[in-house]
Structure formats: structure tokens, C-alpha cells
Design a protein around this motif. Structure first.
Motif, PDB file in Angstrom:
ATOM      1  N   SER A 102       9.686   0.465  13.280  1.00 13.61           N
ATOM      2  CA  SER A 102       8.748   2.551  14.339  1.00 13.61           C
ATOM      3  C   SER A 102       8.681   1.622  15.549  1.00 13.61           C
ATOM      4  O   SER A 102       8.030   2.047  16.025  1.00 13.61           O
ATOM      5  N   ALA A 103       9.017   0.703  16.057  1.00 13.70           N
ATOM      6  CA  ALA A 103       8.937  -0.737  17.193  1.00 13.70           C
ATOM      7  C   ALA A 103       9.028   0.412  17.647  1.00 13.70           C
ATOM      8  O   ALA A 103       7.767   0.426  19.441  1.00 13.70           O
ATOM      9  N   MET A 104       9.508   1.388  18.627  1.00 13.11           N
ATOM     10  CA  MET A 104       9.570   2.332  19.902  1.00 13.11           C
ATOM     11  C   MET A 104       8.107   3.104  19.582  1.00 13.11           C
ATOM     12  O   MET A 104       8.595   3.308  20.688  1.00 13.11           O
ATOM     13  N   PHE A 105       7.426   3.340  18.540  1.00 10.76           N
ATOM     14  CA  PHE A 105       6.036   3.951  19.090  1.00 10.76           C
ATOM     15  C   PHE A 105       4.910   3.336  18.641  1.00 10.76           C
ATOM     16  O   PHE A 105       4.161   3.658  18.990  1.00 10.76           O
ATOM     17  N   LEU A 106       4.742   1.532  18.840  1.00 10.88           N
ATOM     18  CA  LEU A 106       3.670   1.777  18.775  1.00 10.88           C
ATOM     19  C   LEU A 106       2.997   1.399  19.955  1.00 10.88           C
ATOM     20  O   LEU A 106       1.316   0.726  19.526  1.00 10.88           O
ATOM     21  N   ASP A 107       2.971   1.881  20.795  1.00 13.69           N
ATOM     22  CA  ASP A 107       2.021   2.441  21.291  1.00 13.69           C
ATOM     23  C   ASP A 107       0.916   3.081  21.107  1.00 13.69           C
ATOM     24  O   ASP A 107      -0.336   3.270  21.865  1.00 13.69           O
ATOM     25  N   TYR A 108       1.322   4.038  20.323  1.00 13.32           N
ATOM     26  CA  TYR A 108      -0.062   5.050  19.717  1.00 13.32           C
ATOM     27  C   TYR A 108      -0.407   4.633  18.414  1.00 13.32           C
ATOM     28  O   TYR A 108       0.765   4.164  17.475  1.00 13.32           O
ATOM     29  N   PRO A 109      -1.770   4.501  18.407  1.00 13.65           N
ATOM     30  CA  PRO A 109      -2.373   4.253  16.777  1.00 13.65           C
ATOM     31  C   PRO A 109      -1.695   5.193  16.000  1.00 13.65           C
ATOM     32  O   PRO A 109      -1.671   6.424  16.003  1.00 13.65           O
ATOM     33  N   GLY A 110      -1.849   4.118  14.870  1.00 14.40           N
ATOM     34  CA  GLY A 110      -1.573   5.099  13.589  1.00 14.40           C
ATOM     35  C   GLY A 110      -0.097   4.148  12.351  1.00 14.40           C
ATOM     36  O   GLY A 110       0.321   4.296  11.659  1.00 14.40           O
ATOM     37  N   THR A 111       0.487   4.098  14.088  1.00 12.11           N
ATOM     38  CA  THR A 111       1.751   3.676  13.627  1.00 12.11           C
ATOM     39  C   THR A 111       2.086   2.402  12.637  1.00 12.11           C
ATOM     40  O   THR A 111       1.499   1.273  13.001  1.00 12.11           O
ATOM     41  N   LEU A 112       3.295   2.268  11.884  1.00  5.98           N
ATOM     42  CA  LEU A 112       3.511   0.600  11.743  1.00  5.98           C
ATOM     43  C   LEU A 112       4.508   0.819  11.017  1.00  5.98           C
ATOM     44  O   LEU A 112       5.269   1.579  10.977  1.00  5.98           O
ATOM     45  N   SER A 113       4.240  -0.618  11.440  1.00  2.20           N
ATOM     46  CA  SER A 113       6.111  -0.465  11.769  1.00  2.20           C
ATOM     47  C   SER A 113       6.650  -2.534  11.497  1.00  2.20           C
ATOM     48  O   SER A 113       5.629  -2.717  11.549  1.00  2.20           O
ATOM     49  N   VAL A 114       7.653  -2.176  10.316  1.00  2.00           N
ATOM     50  CA  VAL A 114       8.205  -3.612  10.201  1.00  2.00           C
ATOM     51  C   VAL A 114       9.073  -4.384  10.166  1.00  2.00           C
ATOM     52  O   VAL A 114      10.043  -3.229  10.980  1.00  2.00           O
ATOM     53  N   GLY A 115      10.079  -5.250  10.469  1.00  2.87           N
ATOM     54  CA  GLY A 115      10.771  -5.732  10.962  1.00  2.87           C
ATOM     55  C   GLY A 115      12.404  -4.907  10.398  1.00  2.87           C
ATOM     56  O   GLY A 115      12.097  -5.194   8.817  1.00  2.87           O
ATOM     57  N   MET A 116      13.411  -4.388  10.993  1.00  2.00           N
ATOM     58  CA  MET A 116      13.962  -4.225   9.669  1.00  2.00           C
ATOM     59  C   MET A 116      15.305  -5.420   9.292  1.00  2.00           C
ATOM     60  O   MET A 116      15.280  -4.728   7.685  1.00  2.00           O
ATOM     61  N   GLY A 117      14.665  -6.361   9.195  1.00  3.94           N
ATOM     62  CA  GLY A 117      15.010  -7.558   8.127  1.00  3.94           C
ATOM     63  C   GLY A 117      14.356  -7.497   6.796  1.00  3.94           C
ATOM     64  O   GLY A 117      15.088  -7.424   6.005  1.00  3.94           O
ATOM     65  N   THR A 118      12.971  -6.949   6.902  1.00  6.50           N
ATOM     66  CA  THR A 118      12.028  -6.486   5.807  1.00  6.50           C
ATOM     67  C   THR A 118      12.194  -5.900   5.155  1.00  6.50           C
ATOM     68  O   THR A 118      12.491  -5.144   3.799  1.00  6.50           O
ATOM     69  N   ILE A 119      12.592  -4.392   6.214  1.00  6.52           N
ATOM     70  CA  ILE A 119      12.923  -3.681   5.065  1.00  6.52           C
ATOM     71  C   ILE A 119      14.422  -3.581   4.307  1.00  6.52           C
ATOM     72  O   ILE A 119      14.659  -3.786   3.222  1.00  6.52           O
ATOM     73  N   GLU A 120      15.687  -4.565   4.400  1.00  9.42           N
ATOM     74  CA  GLU A 120      16.557  -4.432   4.794  1.00  9.42           C
ATOM     75  C   GLU A 120      16.587  -5.558   3.002  1.00  9.42           C
ATOM     76  O   GLU A 120      16.519  -5.452   1.948  1.00  9.42           O
ATOM     77  N   ALA A 121      15.907  -6.787   3.174  1.00  8.05           N
ATOM     78  CA  ALA A 121      14.627  -7.428   2.173  1.00  8.05           C
ATOM     79  C   ALA A 121      14.539  -7.020   0.849  1.00  8.05           C
ATOM     80  O   ALA A 121      14.351  -6.701  -0.496  1.00  8.05           O
ATOM     81  N   TYR A 122      13.685  -5.986   1.275  1.00  7.00           N
ATOM     82  CA  TYR A 122      12.789  -4.515   0.234  1.00  7.00           C
ATOM     83  C   TYR A 122      13.359  -4.070  -0.484  1.00  7.00           C
ATOM     84  O   TYR A 122      13.732  -3.831  -1.917  1.00  7.00           O
ATOM     85  N   LEU A 123      14.831  -3.293   0.247  1.00  5.29           N
ATOM     86  CA  LEU A 123      15.384  -2.547  -0.254  1.00  5.29           C
ATOM     87  C   LEU A 123      16.066  -3.224  -1.410  1.00  5.29           C
ATOM     88  O   LEU A 123      16.490  -2.888  -2.613  1.00  5.29           O
TER      89      LEU A 123
END
Length: 264
Positions: free
Chosen positions: A68-89
Motif C-alpha cells: 500500500s505504498a501509494m497511501f503511506l503519506d497518511y498515518p496508520g497505513t501499513l505496507s510491505v513489499g510485493m516480494g514479501t507478500i509473494e513469499a508469505y503466500l
């Protein structure tokens, strides 16, 4: 059947009859001034759970954090890299495949995980002869709600009429309607080019990608006008969406990749 609410004996018995699992993939990100940051998370998990119950299929707990990097200007947004999501899944699905699951249906609610999910599905096919698929929650909501919206400008946009209505119907504790306001027009980045989203602009007869942040073109972090949202509309959208996803999941569970000339 929520897998985290049953014993392994229950799940073992399920696997004697079926091999399909629904995997909700959510997000925790800003949703304007009037919706809590966990709105997408709660919607995605609940719609997957209800659809799974209706179809008689297993559902895992939700994967909560997305790209969710496109929303990181707003507090409370959590974001991880696409590679992290892929590895986790991939590792999560390797574990499920080792137990006998062979149909993996991802209930997805955020564009940031589309690429990682496709990669995981192709991994599952090559390594386990499994079937992988994805359904987008907001696309279904948009389609089943066609013609019902009050607003004309981006009714299904980020934190607009559609999702606000659904939140009012199902999770009113996450909605602060006294803070809701229309976003107004989206800022264009160049003359003759119209902004569509954080990754797309329209130009002439087609479009191209510009990877901006939402704050670059919509300072309040939303699109459209949520002030016309209603719980009645939200309930109608929810019921039709759950029904569609349940039926789609049932159809998906019968699919195979049998080669021509081979037994299906």
C-alpha cells in the motif's frame, strides 16, 4: 468453514471430500477522514467467510497487510513489499498443499497483491498440479451495484459511495459520517491527460501508467463523494456480492487443468 475455528480432525474430514480453500487477502490503509484504516481488512475477511459458509468451503484467516505504498503519506497505513507478500503466500500455500489442498481461491481486495498472487498460483500449478485463481471483491461489488449509485463521479472510487455504503451496512463502528466530504476533481499531471488512479492516466483513446501516490492527485486521500452513501445500498451490494462469490467459488472448486486426451 473457517480453518482457524475448527480442529485438525475437522479439516482432515473436510479434505476427504473437498480440496478447495479460500484465502482472503486484505489491506490496512488510509480510507479518507471518514473510514477506519481497517475497513478493507474487515470487509474482505467477512465476505470471504460468508461466501465460504454458503458454498461449504474452507476459508483461512485473512492475510492482513498488503503493498500500500501509494497511501503511506497518511498515518496508520501499513505496507510491505510485493516480494514479501509473494513469499508469505507461497510458503503458506506450500503448507496447505502438503496437507492435500489443491484448489486455491484468493479473495482479494487490493491491487497491490495481484502480481504476487498470480506468481503463487503458477508456482502451485507447477509444483503440485494445483488450480489457483483470484476474485476481486471490489470489482464484484461494482458490477452487482451497477445502476444503483446516487453519485455520478467515481461512485466506486477509493472511500467513495460504494465502500462507504457497505461499511455503513456491515461495520458502522468503522464509519465517521460527520467527517465525510466529496473529494472534488482529481488533479491532472499534464495538459490533455486525466488521472484515473494511483497507477493509471487516460490519454486520447487509451491510457498509460504513472506510478503516483494518491496524495499527488487527491489531497484528502479519497475519490468521489461518500456523503450520499447509505446502509440500505450497502446491504444490497453485500448480499449480491456474497452470493456471487459463493457461486464462483463453487464453480472454481470443480475446475481442473486436464490436458487434451487425458481424463478430467
Amino acid at each position: 468453514m473457517r480453518t482457524d475455528q475448527h480442529t485438525y480432525d475437522d479439516i482432515r474430514a473436510y479434505l476427504r471430500e473437498r480440496d478447495t480453500v479460500l484465502i482472503p487477502v486484505g489491506a490496512v490503509e488510509q480510507y479518507g477522514a471518514h473510514l477506519a484504516t481497517g475497513t478493507e481488512l474487515r470487509i474482505c475477511e467477512a465476505v470471504a467467510t460468508e461466501a465460504g459458509e454458503r458454498a461449504g468451503l474452507a476459508v483461512t484467516p485473512i492475510v492482513p497487510v498488503n503493498y500500500s505504498a501509494m497511501f503511506l503519506d497518511y498515518p496508520g497505513t501499513l505496507s510491505v513489499g510485493m516480494g514479501t507478500i509473494e513469499a508469505y503466500l507461497r510458503e503458506m500455500c506450500d503448507a496447505l498443499a502438503g496437507q492435500g489442498f489443491r484448489h486455491f481461491f484468493f479473495i482479494n481486495i487490493h491491487a497491490g497483491s495481484l502480481g504476487p498472487i498470480e506468481s503463487v498460483c503458477r508456482h502451485l500449478r507447477r509444483h503440485y498440479d494445483a488450480v489457483g485463481g483470484l476474485i476481486d471483491v471490489f470489482s464484484i461489488m461494482r458490477d452487482v451495484a451497477a445502476g444503483r449509485f446516487v453519485t455520478r463521479s467515481a461512485p466506486s472510487g477509493h472511500a467513495s459511495e460504494m465502500v462507504t455504503s457497505v461499511a455503513l451496512a456491515k461495520f458502522p463502528e468503522l464509519v465517521f459520517m460527520d467527517r465525510a466530504r466529496a473529494a472534488g476533481g482529481l488533479r491532472a499531471f499534464a495538459e490533455g491527460v486525466s488521472t484515473v488512479s494511483s497507477g493509471k492516466v487516460s490519454f486520447g483513446k487509451s491510457s498509460f501508467a504513472v506510478f503516483s501516490d494518491i496524495s499527488d492527485y487527491a489531497p484528502i486521500g479519497t475519490q468521489g463523494d461518500p456523503t450520499q452513501a447509505s446502509a440500505d445500498l450497502g446491504h444490497a451490494i453485500w448480499n449480491d456480492t456474497v452470493a456471487y462469490i459463493a457461486e464462483a467459488a463453487a464453480r472454481f472448486s470443480a475446475m481442473s487443468f486436464a490436458k487434451e486426451g487425458a481424463a478430467a
